[in-house]
Motif scaffolding. Structure first.
Motif, PDB file in Angstrom:
ATOM      1  N   HIS A 215       6.163 -11.113   2.488  1.00  0.00           N
ATOM      2  CA  HIS A 215       5.494  -9.881   2.057  1.00  0.00           C
ATOM      3  C   HIS A 215       4.303  -9.549   2.950  1.00  0.00           C
ATOM      4  O   HIS A 215       3.522 -10.425   3.316  1.00  0.00           O
ATOM      5  N   ILE A 216       4.173  -8.262   3.297  1.00  0.00           N
ATOM      6  CA  ILE A 216       3.034  -7.805   4.078  1.00  0.00           C
ATOM      7  C   ILE A 216       2.384  -6.607   3.388  1.00  0.00           C
ATOM      8  O   ILE A 216       2.964  -5.979   2.506  1.00  0.00           O
ATOM      9  N   ALA A 217       1.151  -6.301   3.810  1.00  0.00           N
ATOM     10  CA  ALA A 217       0.441  -5.109   3.368  1.00  0.00           C
ATOM     11  C   ALA A 217      -0.016  -4.358   4.609  1.00  0.00           C
ATOM     12  O   ALA A 217      -0.140  -4.938   5.695  1.00  0.00           O
ATOM     13  N   PHE A 218      -0.275  -3.077   4.439  1.00  0.00           N
ATOM     14  CA  PHE A 218      -0.716  -2.229   5.536  1.00  0.00           C
ATOM     15  C   PHE A 218      -2.103  -1.680   5.210  1.00  0.00           C
ATOM     16  O   PHE A 218      -2.271  -0.961   4.222  1.00  0.00           O
ATOM     17  N   HIS A 219      -3.076  -2.013   6.058  1.00  0.00           N
ATOM     18  CA  HIS A 219      -4.464  -1.621   5.810  1.00  0.00           C
ATOM     19  C   HIS A 219      -4.918  -0.628   6.877  1.00  0.00           C
ATOM     20  O   HIS A 219      -4.832  -0.916   8.072  1.00  0.00           O
ATOM     21  N   PHE A 220      -5.381   0.537   6.429  1.00  0.00           N
ATOM     22  CA  PHE A 220      -5.975   1.542   7.315  1.00  0.00           C
ATOM     23  C   PHE A 220      -7.495   1.433   7.181  1.00  0.00           C
ATOM     24  O   PHE A 220      -8.079   2.074   6.305  1.00  0.00           O
ATOM     25  N   PRO A 221      -8.148   0.617   8.001  1.00  0.00           N
ATOM     26  CA  PRO A 221      -9.580   0.375   7.785  1.00  0.00           C
ATOM     27  C   PRO A 221     -10.445   1.621   7.950  1.00  0.00           C
ATOM     28  O   PRO A 221     -11.415   1.802   7.203  1.00  0.00           O
ATOM     29  N   GLU A 222     -10.119   2.482   8.892  1.00  0.00           N
ATOM     30  CA  GLU A 222     -10.959   3.660   9.117  1.00  0.00           C
ATOM     31  C   GLU A 222     -10.817   4.661   7.981  1.00  0.00           C
ATOM     32  O   GLU A 222     -11.728   5.467   7.746  1.00  0.00           O
ATOM     33  N   ASP A 223      -9.696   4.625   7.279  1.00  0.00           N
ATOM     34  CA  ASP A 223      -9.453   5.549   6.180  1.00  0.00           C
ATOM     35  C   ASP A 223      -9.693   4.914   4.819  1.00  0.00           C
ATOM     36  O   ASP A 223      -9.562   5.588   3.791  1.00  0.00           O
ATOM     37  N   ALA A 224     -10.017   3.605   4.806  1.00  0.00           N
ATOM     38  CA  ALA A 224     -10.264   2.865   3.556  1.00  0.00           C
ATOM     39  C   ALA A 224      -9.087   2.988   2.596  1.00  0.00           C
ATOM     40  O   ALA A 224      -9.233   3.343   1.426  1.00  0.00           O
ATOM     41  N   ILE A 225      -7.890   2.660   3.123  1.00  0.00           N
ATOM     42  CA  ILE A 225      -6.647   2.742   2.360  1.00  0.00           C
ATOM     43  C   ILE A 225      -5.835   1.490   2.637  1.00  0.00           C
ATOM     44  O   ILE A 225      -5.817   0.993   3.764  1.00  0.00           O
TER      45      ILE A 225
ATOM     46  N   LEU B 229     -11.937  -6.870   1.013  1.00  0.00           N
ATOM     47  CA  LEU B 229     -11.926  -5.549   1.644  1.00  0.00           C
ATOM     48  C   LEU B 229     -13.094  -4.728   1.095  1.00  0.00           C
ATOM     49  O   LEU B 229     -13.596  -4.996   0.004  1.00  0.00           O
ATOM     50  N   PRO B 230     -13.541  -3.719   1.830  1.00  0.00           N
ATOM     51  CA  PRO B 230     -14.634  -2.875   1.314  1.00  0.00           C
ATOM     52  C   PRO B 230     -14.315  -2.319  -0.062  1.00  0.00           C
ATOM     53  O   PRO B 230     -13.176  -1.937  -0.343  1.00  0.00           O
ATOM     54  N   GLU B 231     -15.305  -2.266  -0.926  1.00  0.00           N
ATOM     55  CA  GLU B 231     -15.069  -1.928  -2.324  1.00  0.00           C
ATOM     56  C   GLU B 231     -14.501  -0.524  -2.513  1.00  0.00           C
ATOM     57  O   GLU B 231     -13.835  -0.250  -3.513  1.00  0.00           O
ATOM     58  N   GLU B 232     -14.739   0.371  -1.554  1.00  0.00           N
ATOM     59  CA  GLU B 232     -14.236   1.735  -1.692  1.00  0.00           C
ATOM     60  C   GLU B 232     -12.768   1.879  -1.276  1.00  0.00           C
ATOM     61  O   GLU B 232     -12.157   2.952  -1.443  1.00  0.00           O
ATOM     62  N   THR B 233     -12.167   0.805  -0.783  1.00  0.00           N
ATOM     63  CA  THR B 233     -10.781   0.862  -0.327  1.00  0.00           C
ATOM     64  C   THR B 233      -9.849   1.270  -1.457  1.00  0.00           C
ATOM     65  O   THR B 233      -9.828   0.660  -2.519  1.00  0.00           O
ATOM     66  N   LYS B 234      -9.061   2.312  -1.211  1.00  0.00           N
ATOM     67  CA  LYS B 234      -8.061   2.743  -2.184  1.00  0.00           C
ATOM     68  C   LYS B 234      -6.799   1.907  -2.025  1.00  0.00           C
ATOM     69  O   LYS B 234      -6.308   1.723  -0.909  1.00  0.00           O
ATOM     70  N   ILE B 235      -6.300   1.402  -3.136  1.00  0.00           N
ATOM     71  CA  ILE B 235      -5.141   0.518  -3.145  1.00  0.00           C
ATOM     72  C   ILE B 235      -3.947   1.244  -3.745  1.00  0.00           C
ATOM     73  O   ILE B 235      -3.976   1.682  -4.894  1.00  0.00           O
ATOM     74  N   TYR B 236      -2.890   1.338  -2.928  1.00  0.00           N
ATOM     75  CA  TYR B 236      -1.653   1.970  -3.369  1.00  0.00           C
ATOM     76  C   TYR B 236      -0.597   0.890  -3.564  1.00  0.00           C
ATOM     77  O   TYR B 236      -0.115   0.301  -2.608  1.00  0.00           O
TER      78      TYR B 236
ATOM     79  N   VAL C  18      -2.292   5.017 -10.427  1.00  0.00           N
ATOM     80  CA  VAL C  18      -2.421   4.539  -9.055  1.00  0.00           C
ATOM     81  C   VAL C  18      -2.772   5.754  -8.192  1.00  0.00           C
ATOM     82  O   VAL C  18      -2.207   6.840  -8.423  1.00  0.00           O
ATOM     83  N   PRO C  19      -3.693   5.635  -7.223  1.00  0.00           N
ATOM     84  CA  PRO C  19      -4.253   4.396  -6.699  1.00  0.00           C
ATOM     85  C   PRO C  19      -5.406   3.855  -7.533  1.00  0.00           C
ATOM     86  O   PRO C  19      -5.949   4.537  -8.406  1.00  0.00           O
TER      87      PRO C  19
ATOM     88  N   TYR D 180     -13.158  -1.960  -5.758  1.00  0.00           N
ATOM     89  CA  TYR D 180     -14.285  -2.051  -6.683  1.00  0.00           C
ATOM     90  C   TYR D 180     -13.808  -2.226  -8.127  1.00  0.00           C
ATOM     91  O   TYR D 180     -14.280  -3.113  -8.855  1.00  0.00           O
ATOM     92  N   LEU D 181     -12.856  -1.388  -8.545  1.00  0.00           N
ATOM     93  CA  LEU D 181     -12.363  -1.465  -9.919  1.00  0.00           C
ATOM     94  C   LEU D 181     -11.605  -2.762 -10.181  1.00  0.00           C
ATOM     95  O   LEU D 181     -11.699  -3.339 -11.273  1.00  0.00           O
ATOM     96  N   GLU D 182     -10.858  -3.226  -9.198  1.00  0.00           N
ATOM     97  CA  GLU D 182     -10.106  -4.467  -9.398  1.00  0.00           C
ATOM     98  C   GLU D 182     -11.032  -5.671  -9.472  1.00  0.00           C
ATOM     99  O   GLU D 182     -10.819  -6.578 -10.274  1.00  0.00           O
ATOM    100  N   ARG D 183     -12.060  -5.690  -8.678  1.00  0.00           N
ATOM    101  CA  ARG D 183     -13.038  -6.782  -8.780  1.00  0.00           C
ATOM    102  C   ARG D 183     -13.646  -6.833 -10.175  1.00  0.00           C
ATOM    103  O   ARG D 183     -13.972  -7.896 -10.701  1.00  0.00           O
ATOM    104  N   ALA D 184     -13.803  -5.671 -10.792  1.00  0.00           N
ATOM    105  CA  ALA D 184     -14.484  -5.592 -12.088  1.00  0.00           C
ATOM    106  C   ALA D 184     -13.566  -5.817 -13.274  1.00  0.00           C
ATOM    107  O   ALA D 184     -14.045  -6.206 -14.354  1.00  0.00           O
ATOM    108  N   THR D 185     -12.241  -5.598 -13.115  1.00  0.00           N
ATOM    109  CA  THR D 185     -11.368  -5.574 -14.293  1.00  0.00           C
ATOM    110  C   THR D 185     -10.064  -6.351 -14.156  1.00  0.00           C
ATOM    111  O   THR D 185      -9.351  -6.512 -15.148  1.00  0.00           O
ATOM    112  N   ASN D 186      -9.719  -6.813 -12.983  1.00  0.00           N
ATOM    113  CA  ASN D 186      -8.420  -7.464 -12.775  1.00  0.00           C
ATOM    114  C   ASN D 186      -8.530  -8.970 -13.002  1.00  0.00           C
ATOM    115  O   ASN D 186      -9.186  -9.673 -12.228  1.00  0.00           O
ATOM    116  N   PRO D 187      -7.911  -9.508 -14.046  1.00  0.00           N
ATOM    117  CA  PRO D 187      -8.053 -10.938 -14.347  1.00  0.00           C
ATOM    118  C   PRO D 187      -7.486 -11.842 -13.261  1.00  0.00           C
ATOM    119  O   PRO D 187      -7.916 -12.995 -13.141  1.00  0.00           O
ATOM    120  N   MET D 188      -6.519 -11.355 -12.506  1.00  0.00           N
ATOM    121  CA  MET D 188      -5.953 -12.165 -11.418  1.00  0.00           C
ATOM    122  C   MET D 188      -6.922 -12.260 -10.252  1.00  0.00           C
ATOM    123  O   MET D 188      -7.110 -13.328  -9.668  1.00  0.00           O
TER     124      MET D 188
END
Length: 245
Positions: free
Chosen positions: A118-128, A161-168, A209-210, A214-222
Motif C-alpha cells: 500500500h502507498i499514499a500520495f502526498h502533495f506537500p505544496e497543496d497540503a493534500i 504531516l502538517p496539521e492543515e493537510t487534507k486527507i482523502y 471526507v476529506p 489536525y482533526l485526526e490527531r484530536a479524535t482518531n483513536p488509532m
C-alpha cells in the motif's frame, strides 16, 4: 490552488477522487473502483483523464483501470510492490518517488499494513494526501496483510504531516468509526462535538471526507494510540465493533 478535487460515491461506500488541474486541464483519477461513473462525471464537466493513481491492489480500487485506459489512453500508476496484482500498471512507484501532475508534484509514501504494498500520495505544496485504505476519518484500515506494528508506524508517520493537510480516504466509514471512538474516549469534547456534525452531515446525505491531520490527531483513536500494544487492542476491538446508526 490550481487543483479542484471532486469525489464520486460508488458501490456501497467507496469514494473515487477526481483531481483536476485548472491550469493544465489535466485530470487524475485516484483509485477508480469502476469506470462508468468516472467517465460520466468527467464528460459532464468537460474534463480529460490523463492519469490513474492506485494506492493498492484491491478490486474496489483498481476495477476501473482497464476500461478507463481503453476509453482515454491514460497512464496508470501504482505500487511497485503490488505490480503482480495490478497488471494494468504503466508506471510502478515506491517510497520517495515523485510524480508530476499538472503544475504540481506528489511524493509517494509507503504505508504497508492494509496490504503489504500500500502507498499514499502526498502533495506537500497543496497540503493534500490521498491515503486509500490506510487512514480513515477517526479510524484506519484493517490489517489484511500486514501487522499492527506497521499500521502503528503509519499512524505516526501520517500524524507528522502538517496539521492543515487534507486527507482523502477511499471509504465512508466515519459514523461507525466515530461510535467506536466514543467508547475509547467518551469524555473527549472535541470528539463529541465532531460526531454531532458527522451525524448531521450523514442525515443530509453529505460526505464526511476529506478530513485533516489536525482533526485526526484530536479524535482518531488509532492515531492517538500511544503504543503498538494499545493500537493493536483498539484495532481488534474495532474489528468486532458494531453499533446501530
Amino acid at each position: 490552488m490550481a487543483l479542484e478535487i471532486v469525489g464520486i460515491s460508488v458501490l456501497n461506500d467507496n469514494y473515487i477522487w477526481l483531481v483536476h488541474d485548472t491550469v493544465s486541464k489535466e485530470t487524475l483519477v485516484v483509485d477508480p473502483a469502476v469506470a462508468d461513473a468516472v467517465i460520466h462525471e468527467c464528460s459532464r464537466r468537460g474534463w480529460s483523464i490523463t492519469q490513474i493513481w492506485n494506492t493498492h491492489w484491491h478490486p474496489d480500487h483498481t476495477g476501473g483501470n482497464a476500461d478507463l485506459r481503453a476509453a482515454t489512453g491514460c497512464t496508470i500508476v501504482g505500487p511497485a510492490a503490488e505490480s503482480d496484482k495490478i497488471p494494468s500498471l504503466d508506471l510502478c512507484v515506491g517510497e520517495g518517488d515523485h510524480l508530476e501532475f499538472g503544475g504540481t508534484r506528489a511524493t509517494v509514501i509507503e504505508v504497508p499494513a492494509h496490504t503489504l504494498g500500500h502507498i499514499a500520495f502526498h502533495f506537500p505544496e497543496d497540503a493534500i494526501a490521498f491515503v486509500g485504505d490506510t487512514l480513515f476519518v477517526m479510524g484506519c484500515g484493517r490489517l489484511f496483510e500486514g501487522t499492527a506494528d506497521q499500521m502503528f508506524a503509519n499512524m505516526r508517520r501520517l500524524a507528522a504531516l502538517p496539521e492543515e493537510t487534507k486527507i482523502y480516504c477511499a471509504h465512508e466509514y466515519t459514523q461507525l468509526n466515530g461510535r467506536y471512538a466514543l467508547t475509547v474516549e467518551p469524555e473527549n469534547t472535541t470528539l463529541i462535538a465532531r460526531m454531532k456534525k458527522v451525524d448531521a452531515a450523514r442525515a443530509r446525505g453529505e460526505a464526511t471526507v476529506p478530513t485533516t491531520i489536525y482533526l485526526e490527531r484530536a479524535t482518531n483513536p488509532m492515531m492517538r494510540a500511544e503504543s503498538v500494544a494499545e493500537f493493536a487492542k483498539r484495532r481488534r476491538e474495532r474489528d468486532n465493533f458494531s453499533a446501530i446508526l
